[in-house]
Design a protein around this motif. Structure first.
Motif, PDB file in Angstrom:
ATOM      1  N   GLN A  44       0.830  -1.197   0.000  1.00 37.61           N
ATOM      2  CA  GLN A  44       0.000   0.000   0.000  1.00 37.61           C
ATOM      3  C   GLN A  44       0.872   1.258   0.000  1.00 37.61           C
ATOM      4  N   LEU A  45       2.021   1.207   0.724  1.00 35.33           N
ATOM      5  CA  LEU A  45       2.957   2.336   0.721  1.00 35.33           C
ATOM      6  C   LEU A  45       3.441   2.615  -0.694  1.00 35.33           C
ATOM      7  N   PHE A  46       3.847   1.557  -1.432  1.00 38.03           N
ATOM      8  CA  PHE A  46       4.324   1.739  -2.806  1.00 38.03           C
ATOM      9  C   PHE A  46       3.211   2.281  -3.698  1.00 38.03           C
ATOM     10  N   ILE A  47       2.005   1.772  -3.520  1.00 38.20           N
ATOM     11  CA  ILE A  47       0.865   2.227  -4.336  1.00 38.20           C
ATOM     12  C   ILE A  47       0.620   3.712  -4.113  1.00 38.20           C
ATOM     13  N   ASN A  48       0.597   4.138  -2.839  1.00 38.35           N
ATOM     14  CA  ASN A  48       0.300   5.538  -2.536  1.00 38.35           C
ATOM     15  C   ASN A  48       1.377   6.473  -3.073  1.00 38.35           C
ATOM     16  N   LEU A  49       2.663   6.079  -2.939  1.00 34.74           N
ATOM     17  CA  LEU A  49       3.745   6.957  -3.389  1.00 34.74           C
ATOM     18  C   LEU A  49       3.774   7.068  -4.919  1.00 34.74           C
ATOM     19  N   ILE A  50       3.607   5.939  -5.617  1.00 38.17           N
ATOM     20  CA  ILE A  50       3.581   5.988  -7.088  1.00 38.17           C
ATOM     21  C   ILE A  50       2.359   6.762  -7.567  1.00 38.17           C
ATOM     22  N   SER A  51       1.211   6.500  -6.924  1.00 38.33           N
ATOM     23  CA  SER A  51      -0.019   7.208  -7.287  1.00 38.33           C
ATOM     24  C   SER A  51       0.130   8.708  -7.071  1.00 38.33           C
ATOM     25  N   ASN A  52       0.821   9.105  -5.988  1.00 38.24           N
ATOM     26  CA  ASN A  52       1.031  10.524  -5.703  1.00 38.24           C
ATOM     27  C   ASN A  52       1.870  11.165  -6.799  1.00 38.24           C
ATOM     28  N   SER A  53       2.918  10.450  -7.274  1.00 35.69           N
ATOM     29  CA  SER A  53       3.757  10.988  -8.347  1.00 35.69           C
ATOM     30  C   SER A  53       2.981  11.099  -9.656  1.00 35.69           C
ATOM     31  N   LEU A  54       2.108  10.131  -9.936  1.00 30.72           N
ATOM     32  CA  LEU A  54       1.293  10.181 -11.147  1.00 30.72           C
ATOM     33  C   LEU A  54       0.297  11.328 -11.082  1.00 30.72           C
ATOM     34  N   LYS A  55      -0.295  11.517  -9.899  1.00 30.01           N
ATOM     35  CA  LYS A  55      -1.327  12.533  -9.752  1.00 30.01           C
ATOM     36  C   LYS A  55      -0.745  13.936  -9.936  1.00 30.01           C
ATOM     37  N   TYR A  56       0.422  14.178  -9.375  1.00 30.75           N
ATOM     38  CA  TYR A  56       0.996  15.519  -9.396  1.00 30.75           C
ATOM     39  C   TYR A  56       2.098  15.652 -10.459  1.00 30.75           C
ATOM     40  N   SER A  57       1.872  14.998 -11.598  1.00 37.24           N
ATOM     41  CA  SER A  57       2.805  15.132 -12.704  1.00 37.24           C
ATOM     42  C   SER A  57       2.497  16.422 -13.476  1.00 37.24           C
ATOM     43  N   LYS A  58       3.449  16.881 -14.304  1.00 34.67           N
ATOM     44  CA  LYS A  58       3.268  18.095 -15.089  1.00 34.67           C
ATOM     45  C   LYS A  58       2.354  17.824 -16.295  1.00 34.67           C
ATOM     46  N   GLU A  59       1.596  18.810 -16.641  1.00 37.14           N
ATOM     47  CA  GLU A  59       0.688  18.679 -17.779  1.00 37.14           C
ATOM     48  C   GLU A  59       1.508  18.527 -19.058  1.00 37.14           C
ATOM     49  N   GLY A  60       1.233  17.442 -19.811  1.00 37.73           N
ATOM     50  CA  GLY A  60       1.886  17.227 -21.087  1.00 37.73           C
ATOM     51  C   GLY A  60       3.288  16.659 -20.989  1.00 37.73           C
ATOM     52  N   VAL A  61       3.778  16.381 -19.763  1.00 38.04           N
ATOM     53  CA  VAL A  61       5.124  15.817 -19.596  1.00 38.04           C
ATOM     54  C   VAL A  61       4.978  14.408 -19.017  1.00 38.04           C
ATOM     55  N   PRO A  62       5.430  13.374 -19.725  1.00 40.57           N
ATOM     56  CA  PRO A  62       5.320  12.000 -19.180  1.00 40.57           C
ATOM     57  C   PRO A  62       6.083  11.875 -17.852  1.00 40.57           C
ATOM     58  N   PRO A  63       5.464  11.340 -16.834  1.00 42.04           N
ATOM     59  CA  PRO A  63       6.134  11.192 -15.527  1.00 42.04           C
ATOM     60  C   PRO A  63       7.298  10.187 -15.598  1.00 42.04           C
ATOM     61  N   ILE A  64       8.368  10.543 -14.916  1.00 39.09           N
ATOM     62  CA  ILE A  64       9.499   9.618 -14.737  1.00 39.09           C
ATOM     63  C   ILE A  64       9.709   9.429 -13.233  1.00 39.09           C
ATOM     64  N   ILE A  65       9.547   8.194 -12.801  1.00 39.50           N
ATOM     65  CA  ILE A  65       9.667   7.887 -11.363  1.00 39.50           C
ATOM     66  C   ILE A  65      10.887   6.983 -11.170  1.00 39.50           C
ATOM     67  N   GLU A  66      11.847   7.456 -10.371  1.00 37.66           N
ATOM     68  CA  GLU A  66      13.066   6.687 -10.090  1.00 37.66           C
ATOM     69  C   GLU A  66      13.006   6.175  -8.637  1.00 37.66           C
ATOM     70  N   ILE A  67      13.168   4.861  -8.494  1.00 38.58           N
ATOM     71  CA  ILE A  67      13.154   4.231  -7.162  1.00 38.58           C
ATOM     72  C   ILE A  67      14.550   3.653  -6.920  1.00 38.58           C
ATOM     73  N   THR A  68      15.246   4.177  -5.905  1.00 35.96           N
ATOM     74  CA  THR A  68      16.624   3.747  -5.622  1.00 35.96           C
ATOM     75  C   THR A  68      16.720   3.177  -4.201  1.00 35.96           C
ATOM     76  N   HIS A  69      17.743   2.361  -4.027  1.00 38.05           N
ATOM     77  CA  HIS A  69      17.948   1.740  -2.697  1.00 38.05           C
ATOM     78  C   HIS A  69      19.438   1.734  -2.360  1.00 38.05           C
ATOM     79  N   GLN A  70      19.753   1.952  -1.054  1.00 41.75           N
ATOM     80  CA  GLN A  70      21.115   1.802  -0.562  1.00 41.75           C
ATOM     81  C   GLN A  70      21.080   1.549   0.953  1.00 41.75           C
ATOM     82  N   GLU A  71      22.175   0.978   1.456  1.00 41.50           N
ATOM     83  CA  GLU A  71      22.301   0.735   2.885  1.00 41.50           C
ATOM     84  C   GLU A  71      23.167   1.835   3.500  1.00 41.50           C
ATOM     85  N   VAL A  72      22.721   2.356   4.628  1.00 41.94           N
ATOM     86  CA  VAL A  72      23.425   3.481   5.246  1.00 41.94           C
ATOM     87  C   VAL A  72      23.677   3.192   6.729  1.00 41.94           C
ATOM     88  N   PHE A  73      24.720   3.839   7.278  1.00 45.43           N
ATOM     89  CA  PHE A  73      24.965   3.828   8.723  1.00 45.43           C
ATOM     90  C   PHE A  73      24.002   4.819   9.380  1.00 45.43           C
TER      91      PHE A  73
END
Length: 592
Positions: free
Chosen positions: A474-503
């Motif tokens: 559900q977290l992934f659905i809400n975050l992706i949906s939020n990016s789709l909803k608030y995309s720019k008019e006429g500009v295809p959305p680009i969503i980058e999902i990155t991961h790393q381990e940190v101290f």
């Protein structure tokens, strides 16, 4: 510190005693040597004196011998015989005086031989003496031989006197040297003894000062302990097992409503204040304590003389047997406030249970009873719009569209509220889950919106984690949906999902976390973004940055995201720039 000090004092005492014994031994040895040296010197003088007396006695013998030869009077034989006896005694004394010197012993043997020959000469001359006035030739020969013998005796005695003189000088030098070293020797031993005594004195002074300071600290600590017992409503007691005696602190008397040390510290006297309903259980616990020498936490009540009831809690444990005596140290605490707070918590828990039941009932009403009439309203509005469209004015049709929009928003709000409620109340069962699979499920559910917006989703390989699967999805659905909803008019959305381990310590927001490492998952888009000042407000329930007419939504989606991350003991943050895009950063803990 006391142990090391006493060990040092014992060592100093033993060393001092040893030094005193050494001084006594050395003194005895030194005096013995001095006495022996003095005796040797005295023997030297005695030997010289005896040798000189021998010469004198031999001369007396010669005088007697000559007087007899000249007068033939037997009276002259008396001094001769006395001299003979004296010489014999002198030789016996010489035997005792020079027994330790080998060279002198040999010379004494020669002297004895010469003296013996001289007296033999005397005896032979007596046998040759007659009444003639003219001496015979043999007698003259004997007299001449006697003179030679006497010269040899004098030479022997002279050699012995010379040797004895050398020995005397040597012994005097040794004696003077020993006498000269004696004061220095005793002074040195005295200095050593004084140094040891001074060191012991300074050590004792230092220990006494430290003991005084410790006593002052102990007095302060005792006062602080008594004061802390009063402030914290605690008390202490000690059970001396061998003597079967108790010692109560002052505050234990106060806990039962009495003045300090107002009664003898015995179990019988203490039992008089215990509540009658608790005295049997407490007695059993104390008996078990005496058998097993340990008292677990035991709760009981006491009754003051004014009728006040207080709840106490006691605990005890065996102390270290450092001094050989077995002791048990106990603590008794006034737990009245704790008991009352526990009762209040129980009451509040009961109220929470009732509230949860009411929320569950509300959820049921929201999911069934509220949605059912809303569906009918939407159905009848749809029929009205279809069948009566020609009979409704333009303003009436506008009203119908607004009613449809309002009912759709209400339906969405009910569904989001149900989703938020389930996030709060659902069972939190953590399972090891492939995060890539959850992301794929989220993309599948949003496939229509993704295709409609022609969105591109770029994702790193995500790890396997212990999570609540449906909540992370559900977290992934809400975050992706939020990016789709608030995309720019006429500009295809680009969503980058990155991961790393940190101290954890390298990140300000999680540096106080109990976990050493965190997963950092970032959702970055190229949408309309927002001002950074709103980065925290967007996670509040029902908070919206845009009007209803601009973007659909209820203001609950990101609040659900925050609740899901918090359920996983994580942190979610937002970073954005207007017309550039937004990033949502998630930190989820893990053990490495």
């Amino acid at each position: 510190m006391p142990t090391s000090s006493s060990r040092y004092l014992r060592t100093a005492f033993i060393v001092g005693l040893f030094v005193i014994l050494c001084i006594g031994g050395f003194t005895y040895k030194h005096i013995s040597e001095l006495s022996q040296t003095s005796k040797v010197v005295n023997d030297n003088y005695s030997l010289r004196s005896e040798l000189e007396i021998i010469i004198s006695n031999l001369k007396d013998a010669e005088i007697g011998h000559r007087g007899f030869l000249l007068t033939h009077d037997s009276l002259f034989l008396n001094p001769y015989e006395e001299s003979l006896q004296k010489v014999t005694n002198n030789l016996h004394k010489l035997d005792t005086l020079i027994v330790s010197n080998g060279e002198q012993v040999e010379k004494l043997k020669v002297l004895k031989s010469d003296i013996e020959k001289r007296f033999n000469n005397f005896d032979r001359s007596f046998s040759l003496a007659n009444d003639d006035t003219i001496l015979t030739q043999d007698l003259l020969f004997l007299l001449h031989e006697g003179e030679i013998r006497m010269d040899r005796i004098r030479a022997d005695i002279t050699e012995m006197l010379d040797l004895e003189q050398r020995l005397l000088i040597h012994n005097q030098e040794v004696n003077e040297k020993k006498i000269g070293l004696t004061p220095l020797f005793f002074y040195g031993l005295l200095i050593v003894t004084l140094v040891i005594l001074l060191l012991a004195y300074f050590k004792m002074s230092k220990d006494l000062k430290a003991l005084k300071d410790n006593n002052i600290e102990l007095e302060i600590f005792e006062k602080l302990t008594k004061q802390s017992e009063i402030v914290s409503n605690t008390s202490t007691w000690v059970w001396y097992i061998e003597e079967n005696e108790f010692e109560f602190s002052d505050n234990l008397y106060r806990l039962v409503g009495e003045e300090p040390q107002s009664f003898e510290p015995t179990l019988e006297n203490f039992y008089e204040y215990v509540h009658e309903e608790d005295i049997n259980n407490l007695g059993q616990q104390v008996n078990m304590m005496m058998r097993e020498e340990e008292l677990p936490f035991t709760n009981f009540r006491v009754v003051h003389k004014d009728g006040t009831i207080r709840h106490l809690k006691a605990y005890s444990k065996m102390m270290d047997e450092t001094e050989g005596d077995k002791k048990m140290f106990g603590v008794t605490i006034d737990a009245t406030n704790e008991v009352e707070n526990y009762r209040i918590i129980e009451q509040r828990n009961q109220e929470l249970e009732r509230t949860n039941k009411e929320l569950s009932a509300f959820n049921y009403v929201a999911s069934h009873d509220l949605q059912e009439p809303l569906r009918k309203i939407q159905t009848f509005m749809s029929r009205l719009e279809t069948k009566e469209k020609d009979h409704i004015s333009e303003s009436g049709q506008l009203y119908i569209q607004r009613m449809k929009s309002a009912s759709a928003r209400m339906r969405m709000l009910i569904e989001d509220l149900l989703q938020y409620s389930r996030t709060n109340t659902s069972e939190k069962e953590y399972l090891k889950t492939n995060m890539n699979m959850l992301l794929e499920h989220a993309k599948t559910e949003l496939l229509d919106s993704i295709e409609e917006k022609q969105a591109t989703i770029i994702c790193d390989d995500l790890p396997t984690m212990d999570v609540i699967s449906f909540q992370i999805q559900q977290l992934f659905i809400n975050l992706i949906s939020n990016s789709l909803k608030y995309s720019k008019e006429g500009v295809p959305p680009i969503i980058e999902i990155t991961h790393q381990e940190v101290f954890s310590k390298d990140v300000e927001e999680i540096k106080e976390s109990l976990y050493k490492f965190h997963h950092k998952i970032t959702f970055k888009d190229n949408g309309i973004g927002f001002e950074q000042t709103y980065a925290e407000k967007i996670f509040l329930l029902f908070n919206r940055l845009h009007g209803k007419s601009e973007y659909s939504g209820t203001g609950i989606g990101l609040a659900i995201c925050k609740k899901i991350v918090e359920n996983h003991k994580g942190v979610i943050m937002a970073e954005a720039r207007p017309n550039v895009g937004a990033s949502f950063i998630i930190y989820l803990p893990f053990l490495k």
